[in-house]
Design an enzyme around this catalytic site. Sequence first.
Site, mmCIF file in Angstrom:
data_model
loop_
_atom_site.group_PDB
_atom_site.id
_atom_site.type_symbol
_atom_site.label_atom_id
_atom_site.label_comp_id
_atom_site.label_asym_id
_atom_site.label_seq_id
_atom_site.Cartn_x
_atom_site.Cartn_y
_atom_site.Cartn_z
ATOM 1 C CD GLU A 73 -2.804 1.366 2.346
ATOM 2 O OE1 GLU A 73 -2.880 0.466 3.199
ATOM 3 O OE2 GLU A 73 -3.616 2.295 2.244
ATOM 4 C CG ASP A 111 -3.361 -2.486 4.197
ATOM 5 O OD1 ASP A 111 -2.606 -1.686 4.787
ATOM 6 O OD2 ASP A 111 -4.559 -2.228 3.947
ATOM 7 C CB ILE A 166 -1.893 -0.201 9.453
ATOM 8 C CG1 ILE A 166 -0.563 -0.259 10.213
ATOM 9 C CG2 ILE A 166 -3.057 0.016 10.420
ATOM 10 C CD1 ILE A 166 -0.313 0.946 11.124
ATOM 11 C CG ASP A 167 -7.305 -3.316 5.857
ATOM 12 O OD1 ASP A 167 -7.326 -2.286 5.147
ATOM 13 O OD2 ASP A 167 -8.255 -4.105 5.937
ATOM 14 C CB THR A 201 -4.752 3.718 8.215
ATOM 15 O OG1 THR A 201 -3.946 2.713 7.592
ATOM 16 C CG2 THR A 201 -3.845 4.845 8.668
ATOM 17 C CG ASP A 211 -7.714 -2.167 1.507
ATOM 18 O OD1 ASP A 211 -6.865 -1.863 2.354
ATOM 19 O OD2 ASP A 211 -8.234 -1.332 0.728
HETATM 20 C C1 LIP Z 1 -9.319 0.772 4.503
HETATM 21 C C2 LIP Z 1 -10.231 -0.404 4.184
HETATM 22 C C3 LIP Z 1 -11.657 -0.069 4.522
HETATM 23 C C4 LIP Z 1 -12.102 1.116 3.726
HETATM 24 C C5 LIP Z 1 -11.185 2.300 3.995
HETATM 25 C C6 LIP Z 1 -9.746 1.949 3.691
HETATM 26 P P1 LIP Z 1 -6.692 1.176 4.884
HETATM 27 O O1 LIP Z 1 -7.981 0.426 4.209
HETATM 28 O O2 LIP Z 1 -9.858 -1.531 4.872
HETATM 29 O O3 LIP Z 1 -12.498 -1.167 4.243
HETATM 30 O O4 LIP Z 1 -13.424 1.457 4.050
HETATM 31 O O5 LIP Z 1 -11.572 3.387 3.197
HETATM 32 O O6 LIP Z 1 -9.558 1.660 2.315
HETATM 33 O O7 LIP Z 1 -6.564 2.487 4.175
HETATM 34 O O8 LIP Z 1 -6.955 1.348 6.314
HETATM 35 O O9 LIP Z 1 -5.559 0.263 4.559
#
Ligand code: LIP
Length: 280
Positions: free
Chosen positions: A70, A90, A92-93, A95, A220
């Site tokens: 990412e 990713d 941190i999924d 964030t 993600d």
């Molecule tokens: C997030 C996703 C989430 C989405 C956010 C963002 P990140 O990923 O896991 O489902 O709604 O907009 O894309 O940015 O935390 O890696």
Amino acid sequence: MADLWQNAMDHAVALARTAGAVVREALQDERKVMMKSSSVDLVTQTDQKVEQLIIQSVKDKFPTHRFIGEESVAAGEACVLTDSPTWIIDPIDGTTNFVHGYPFVAISIGFAVNKQLEFGVVYSCVEDKMFTARRGKGAFCNGRPLQVSDQKEISQSIVATEFGSIRDPETVDKVLSSMRKILCIPVHGIRGAGTAAVNMCHVACGCVDAYYEIGIHVWDVAAAAVIVSEAGGVLMDVTGGQLDLMSRRVLAASSRSIGERISREIEAFAPVRDDAPPPQ
Ligand code: LIP
């Protein structure tokens, strides 16, 4: 070859655990937040540090492998899936959750060879839940086998989704309209953990019957896609067609019938693809 991928998966699990400890520790400190594409698309130094930690360690152990990460893509690297063994990361999924201390934050590591996903590791590090799956070998959480729900009645289902980070009024109207239509089926409820990877693991666990979102990225969902399918679930596009990992759209469900029923209520739109060439 089989052993080699098992090696890679073991390494991914160890890395996810190490990365999770870094993220948990960072949750105790003040977090410096930066913006990416907009004021609701966030990144922190921890995202960047964890991605570097994972990539450096994989490079040392598997020097010929490639990466889609990412924060590397945000820094200008291409987002292209070739036939080479590729780690899709990713760091941190969730964030936004991380920034606010909302307790669903995951490290997501997928691995593809010949464009086929071979394994997925999602570590929900605040809960200390390690979700793992290898193609053809089942899905697990902390070593316990996972199975999607056997719910066949859409009206008794619970659906996960997110508002996402595309916030122009026309898009928000479509997102809300889809949620309205799904609520009015009616389903039992709508939930959202704030991370695509954890929402998909919830489908794999059976505590939600489906999850869909438009606007997510390949990093993600790549790891969790293996976990959902190895738990007996199905993956599709939000229109009910075939899943395209680069399309930024995903629908994961406990069964094809539940997935297709939900897809009929979704107002689909097409964000810029992850593999689109950069604007000139
Ligand atoms: C997030 C996703 C989430 C989405 C956010 C963002 P990140 O990923 O896991 O489902 O709604 O907009 O894309 O940015 O935390 O890696």
